[in-house]
Scaffold this active site. Structure first.
Site, PDB file in Angstrom:
ATOM      1  N   LYS A 190       0.888  -1.232  -0.033  1.00  0.00           N
ATOM      2  CA  LYS A 190       0.068  -0.106   0.159  1.00  0.00           C
ATOM      3  C   LYS A 190       0.941   1.273   0.006  1.00  0.00           C
ATOM      4  CE  LYS A 190      -4.307  -1.766   1.554  1.00  0.00           C
ATOM      5  NZ  LYS A 190      -5.657  -1.727   2.370  1.00  0.00           N
ATOM      6  N   LYS A 228      -4.567 -10.751  -5.678  1.00  0.00           N
ATOM      7  CA  LYS A 228      -5.794 -10.805  -4.891  1.00  0.00           C
ATOM      8  C   LYS A 228      -6.805 -10.015  -5.333  1.00  0.00           C
ATOM      9  CE  LYS A 228      -6.567  -8.377  -0.724  1.00  0.00           C
ATOM     10  NZ  LYS A 228      -6.956  -7.757   0.366  1.00  0.00           N
ATOM     11  N   LYS A 259     -11.077  -4.640  -2.843  1.00  0.00           N
ATOM     12  CA  LYS A 259     -11.970  -3.662  -3.159  1.00  0.00           C
ATOM     13  C   LYS A 259     -11.721  -2.119  -3.531  1.00  0.00           C
ATOM     14  CE  LYS A 259     -13.643  -3.470   1.374  1.00  0.00           C
ATOM     15  NZ  LYS A 259     -12.572  -3.504   2.588  1.00  0.00           N
TER      16      LYS A 259
END
Ligand code: ATP
Ligand code: LTN
Length: 331
Positions: A115, A197, A200
């Site tokens: 991230k 993966k 969202k």
């Protein structure tokens, strides 16, 4: 709350539209474990702001996630369902635990590495401390079991390490939590990129992600267009990530073993196979969507659930927080 049941705790961030990955990796198991444990489910909005959120979207996603928890079958009477920022004990314990966690261990977190790469020069410190807040969430409720998807394994190990470290200094303050990761469905991959993966917050490609609130026809189409390979054989193998992912989705919903699914689809072409997978997915999601719409439109009910949940969670969390403050020497 029944005193003799162990505590189950889990959470999800209101950071976007929930996906089939969230459902199969988390929701579905939360649901099936409801009877066995005293369950606490949090909407992790403090976690969501570790990357920039638009305030009106954050509010919208928070309410939608709450309605989805309920539509997926979580019982707000039997369990505690609440919004993390409504219980200030989370932020307080997170601060304290920051003083008992190390830069080295936080630097090793793969989610932080992934991230932070997307943040350019200015990486928020909240993103770095994210797992400490997660440890606080879990430890505040004297949690025994935490059902999560595979991507949370490292965070759960860290929560355990922090709890053990704290207990070694101050005595038995925290219950040491165990993680519960489902055998099938713990890591649903993207439909267009089945080596990564399904997430969202992945807004790059609509077709890569099945959103639980997508139109059912759109869901079926996304599955039909999913990336596979060209040998037309339905085999569960790492060499065939697209087919493996669809088999995982199919098995997580039907509770069949992958061996059984391979047998069921023996002789099927990819077209017919994808048709069968989209049918089970659509039929799994259909009743959730129907309930979701009714629940979301009942504003008074949702407000009550929020108020009630915050009160119940605040009470339990503060018992632990008081103990912690006393142990570290606060007056
Ligand atoms: P974000 O992209 O904002 O980080 P996310 O989609 O990864 O969000 P979280 O809110 O971080 O979702 O996770 C909620 C739960 O869903 C966790 O238990 C996580 O392990 C699980 N989960 C998330 N993605 C998947 C997936 N692709 N397969 C299985 N489980 C998943
Ligand atoms: N970080 C989690 C969401 C989350 C969580 C928790 C999960 C916040 N607090 C406590 C389990 C226990 C995630 O899934 N990304």
């Amino acid at each position: 709350m029944l005193e003799n049941k162990k505590v189950l705790f889990s959470g999800m961030q209101p950071s976007g539209r929930p996906t089939l990955g969230n459902y199969l990796g988390a929701f579905k198991n939360w649901n099936s474990l409801q009877e066995e444990y005293d369950c606490i489910y949090c909407i992790a909005d403090l976690h969501a702001i570790t990357v920039r959120q638009d305030p009106s979207m954050l509010r919208k996603y928070t309410k939608e996630l709450l309605a989805l928890y309920l539509a997926a079958g979580l019982d707000n009477e039997k369990n505690t369902i609440y919004i993390q920022s409504n219980v200030s004990a989370h932020a307080e314990l997170a601060w304290i635990l920051n003083c008992y966690s190390y830069m080295g261990e936080l630097s090793r977190m793969t989610q932080f590495k992934d991230k932070s790469q997307k943040q350019g020069q200015n990486i928020p410190t909240g993103l770095f401390n994210y797992p400490v807040l997660q440890a606080a969430d879990i430890l505040l409720y004297q949690t025994s079991v935490v059902p999560v998807g595979e991507d949370q394994r490292q965070h759960l190990e860290l929560a355990r390490d922090i709890a053990i470290r704290f207990n070694n200094i101050y005595g038995d303050v925290f219950t040491i939590p165990e993680m519960y990761i489902p055998k099938v469905g713990a890591k649903i991959m993207g439909l267009q990129n089945p080596t990564k993966k399904m997430s969202k917050s992945d807004a790059d490609n609509e077709n890569n992600v099945i959103y639980l609130l997508d139109d059912l026809k759109v869901i079926a189409n996304k599955i039909k267009r999913s990336v596979t390979d060209s040998d037309n054989q339905i085999i569960y193998s790492d060499d065939k990530p697209g087919i493996k992912n669809l088999l995982n989705i199919y098995c997580a919903i039907t509770n069949k073993s992958t061996e059984q699914a391979e047998k069921d689809f023996n002789g099927f072409g990819y077209g017919a196979f994808k048709e069968a997978v989209s049918e089970v997915v659509v039929e799994e999601i259909r009743p959730i969507q129907e309930k979701f719409n009714t629940i979301l439109s009942d504003k008074a009910f949702l407000e009550n659930v929020i108020k009630d949940g915050a009160k119940k969670a605040d009470y339990i969390a503060n018992k632990t927080l008081r103990k912690v403050k006393k142990k570290v020497g606060f007056i």
